[in-house]
Design a protein around this motif. Structure first.
Motif, PDB file in Angstrom:
ATOM      1  N   LYS A  12     -35.781 -30.878  -4.930  1.00 18.36           N
ATOM      2  CA  LYS A  12     -34.631 -31.112  -4.055  1.00 18.36           C
ATOM      3  C   LYS A  12     -34.039 -29.755  -3.698  1.00 18.36           C
ATOM      4  CE  LYS A  12     -33.612 -35.533  -6.262  1.00 18.36           C
ATOM      5  NZ  LYS A  12     -32.659 -36.278  -7.131  1.00 18.36           N
ATOM      6  N   VAL A  13     -33.708 -29.580  -2.419  1.00 20.03           N
ATOM      7  CA  VAL A  13     -33.304 -28.255  -1.930  1.00 20.03           C
ATOM      8  C   VAL A  13     -31.961 -28.336  -1.213  1.00 20.03           C
ATOM      9  CG1 VAL A  13     -33.953 -26.285  -0.487  1.00 20.03           C
ATOM     10  CG2 VAL A  13     -35.736 -27.659  -1.592  1.00 20.03           C
ATOM     11  N   PHE A  14     -31.079 -27.375  -1.501  1.00 23.58           N
ATOM     12  CA  PHE A  14     -29.864 -27.180  -0.717  1.00 23.58           C
ATOM     13  C   PHE A  14     -29.911 -25.789  -0.122  1.00 23.58           C
ATOM     14  CE2 PHE A  14     -25.515 -25.764  -0.004  1.00 23.58           C
ATOM     15  CZ  PHE A  14     -24.983 -26.843   0.693  1.00 23.58           C
ATOM     16  N   ARG A  15     -29.673 -25.708   1.175  1.00 25.25           N
ATOM     17  CA  ARG A  15     -29.697 -24.410   1.851  1.00 25.25           C
ATOM     18  C   ARG A  15     -28.273 -23.933   2.122  1.00 25.25           C
ATOM     19  NH1 ARG A  15     -34.844 -23.443   2.854  1.00 25.25           N
ATOM     20  NH2 ARG A  15     -36.238 -25.256   2.934  1.00 25.25           N
ATOM     21  N   SER A  16     -28.018 -22.675   1.792  1.00 22.70           N
ATOM     22  CA  SER A  16     -26.684 -22.085   1.988  1.00 22.70           C
ATOM     23  C   SER A  16     -26.830 -20.835   2.845  1.00 22.70           C
ATOM     24  CB  SER A  16     -26.058 -21.743   0.638  1.00 22.70           C
ATOM     25  OG  SER A  16     -26.950 -20.940  -0.132  1.00 22.70           O
ATOM     26  N   GLU A  57     -30.672 -39.325  -4.175  1.00 24.37           N
ATOM     27  CA  GLU A  57     -32.074 -39.726  -4.337  1.00 24.37           C
ATOM     28  C   GLU A  57     -33.024 -38.760  -3.635  1.00 24.37           C
ATOM     29  OE1 GLU A  57     -33.663 -42.337  -6.000  1.00 24.37           O
ATOM     30  OE2 GLU A  57     -31.722 -42.429  -7.018  1.00 24.37           O
ATOM     31  N   THR A  58     -32.565 -38.237  -2.519  1.00 24.80           N
ATOM     32  CA  THR A  58     -33.474 -37.445  -1.683  1.00 24.80           C
ATOM     33  C   THR A  58     -33.184 -35.948  -1.647  1.00 24.80           C
ATOM     34  OG1 THR A  58     -32.070 -37.966   0.212  1.00 24.80           O
ATOM     35  CG2 THR A  58     -33.978 -39.389  -0.156  1.00 24.80           C
ATOM     36  N   GLY A  59     -32.003 -35.540  -2.103  1.00 19.45           N
ATOM     37  CA  GLY A  59     -31.719 -34.115  -1.980  1.00 19.45           C
ATOM     38  C   GLY A  59     -30.438 -33.711  -2.678  1.00 19.45           C
ATOM     39  N   LEU A  60     -29.790 -32.665  -2.126  1.00 25.66           N
ATOM     40  CA  LEU A  60     -28.531 -32.137  -2.663  1.00 25.66           C
ATOM     41  C   LEU A  60     -27.503 -32.122  -1.546  1.00 25.66           C
ATOM     42  CD1 LEU A  60     -30.017 -29.122  -4.635  1.00 25.66           C
ATOM     43  CD2 LEU A  60     -28.756 -30.998  -5.685  1.00 25.66           C
ATOM     44  N   THR A  61     -26.299 -32.627  -1.834  1.00 27.51           N
ATOM     45  CA  THR A  61     -25.244 -32.648  -0.826  1.00 27.51           C
ATOM     46  C   THR A  61     -24.060 -31.816  -1.303  1.00 27.51           C
ATOM     47  OG1 THR A  61     -24.276 -34.655  -1.757  1.00 27.51           O
ATOM     48  CG2 THR A  61     -25.891 -34.934   0.016  1.00 27.51           C
ATOM     49  N   LEU A  62     -23.330 -31.236  -0.362  1.00 27.59           N
ATOM     50  CA  LEU A  62     -22.173 -30.403  -0.671  1.00 27.59           C
ATOM     51  C   LEU A  62     -20.962 -31.280  -0.964  1.00 27.59           C
ATOM     52  CD1 LEU A  62     -21.076 -27.456  -0.777  1.00 27.59           C
ATOM     53  CD2 LEU A  62     -20.397 -27.773   1.615  1.00 27.59           C
ATOM     54  N   VAL A  63     -20.369 -31.091  -2.139  1.00 31.19           N
ATOM     55  CA  VAL A  63     -19.146 -31.806  -2.515  1.00 31.19           C
ATOM     56  C   VAL A  63     -17.929 -30.975  -2.144  1.00 31.19           C
ATOM     57  CG1 VAL A  63     -17.817 -32.749  -4.465  1.00 31.19           C
ATOM     58  CG2 VAL A  63     -20.314 -32.939  -4.436  1.00 31.19           C
TER      59      VAL A  63
END
Length: 330
Positions: A12-16, A57-63
């Protein structure tokens, strides 16, 4: 074998964008929650961002995200309040952040005179303390409100890169420095109990074994991880070879006594079992820049989080640690 691991490992990837990751830590309370300390311009100039992310389930979200006027180099969750975090900044400050407070930090403490590269929140029962390590060659210990520091400890003769509380012994922490030493400190006595000349190069990281109060590992610019038994410091229990550039951070597994992970400026994360004759279990190569942040999820066995200067945070379970793979390996 490695190619097999890569093909079955889901990431799972979060891009910043324009934020280069320095540190990640999984929440001790919320299994899906991760904090990341990041900086603009590789931390050399510009501001910092503290990110709080949730796994889906599918990735990373910004809180939540907050901006700070200087780079952010480390982050630690409170062990007593699921909403609170502490971060260390390039301006010498520690900031206390609250995920329920959208704007400013709850408190800022600015006693260090140079970059704060390490922060950690104590985990032992009945104790709530923060430790910080700085390029000013001092370590400071704080109460959880970041009131004026309780003590300042001197002894290192180089930049301090890592300060980690013992998970076993109250009021005890380890520090790693550019002076090549690993030091063990007693907060109550305000003294260094042990100074180990662990490497002939800068040490960028250290961590305690979660199952043995006498075992600490160090990661160095010399590309090696050394595992130490504090009862016999003449030589390491094992020296782990494989990285080709400096080791930036290392973490012991919370689920396996002799397993640890290390990340490096060689763009890789490596997994080790230091009890083995051939300790390298796997090499994960999924970043295109320095890998600086690394943590194990305490709630989800063998799940790992890392972050890199390639502007990504990644969550995955390395195949070498997944059910049966580790125990079955030669």
């Amino acid at each position: 074998m490695v190619s097999l691991y890569v093909t079955i490992m889901t990431v799972k990837v979060f891009r910043s964008p324009a934020r280069h990751g320095y540190a990640v830590e999984v929440s001790p309370y919320i299994p899906s929650r991760v904090a990341c300390a990041a900086s603009q311009y590789y931390g050399i100039a510009g501001c910092g961002t503290l990110l709080v992310l949730d796994q889906t389930e599918t990735g990373l979200t910004l809180v939540r995200s907050w901006e700070w006027g200087d780079g952010l180099f480390d982050v630690a969750w409170s062990e007593g309040n699921e909403h609170i975090l502490v971060a260390g900044g390039g301006d010498g400050s520690l900031q206390l952040w609250d995920t329920a407070n959208h704007s400013a930090p709850l408190r800022v403490a600015k006693e260090h005179t140079q970059e704060v590269y390490a922060v950690d929140w104590s985990q032992t029962r009945g104790e709530s303390l923060i430790v910080s390590g700085s390029w000013d060659q001092t370590v400071k210990v704080w109460d959880p409100a970041l009131s004026p520091s309780l003590t300042t400890l001197r002894g290192h003769e180089g930049v301090i890169y890592s300060t980690i509380w013992s998970p076993h012994i109250p009021g005890c922490f380890a520090s790693a420095s550019g002076d090549g030493t690993l030091r063990i400190w007693d907060v109550k006595g305000a003294v260094c109990r042990l100074a180990i000349p662990a490497h002939k190069a800068e040490i960028l990281s250290c961590d305690w074994c979660k199952y043995d109060q006498n075992v600490v590992a160090t990661g160095s610019v010399d590309c090696t991880v050394c595992v130490w038994d504090l009862r016999n410091i003449r030589q390491p229990v094992n020296q782990l070879l494989g990285h080709t550039y400096a080791i930036r951070r290392l973490k012991f597994s919370p689920f396996d006594k002799t397993v640890l992970a290390s990340c490096s400026y060689d763009f890789t994360v490596r997994f080790w079992d230091y009890s083995r004759h051939q300790p390298l279990l796997d090499t994960v190569e999924h970043h295109s820049e320095f890998v600086c942040g690394l943590d194990f999820n305490l709630h989800i066995p063998n799940q790992v989080v890392d972050c890199s200067w390639d502007e990504t945070v990644k969550v995955y379970t390395p195949a070498c640690l997944s059910a049966g793979a580790h125990s079955a390996a030669p």
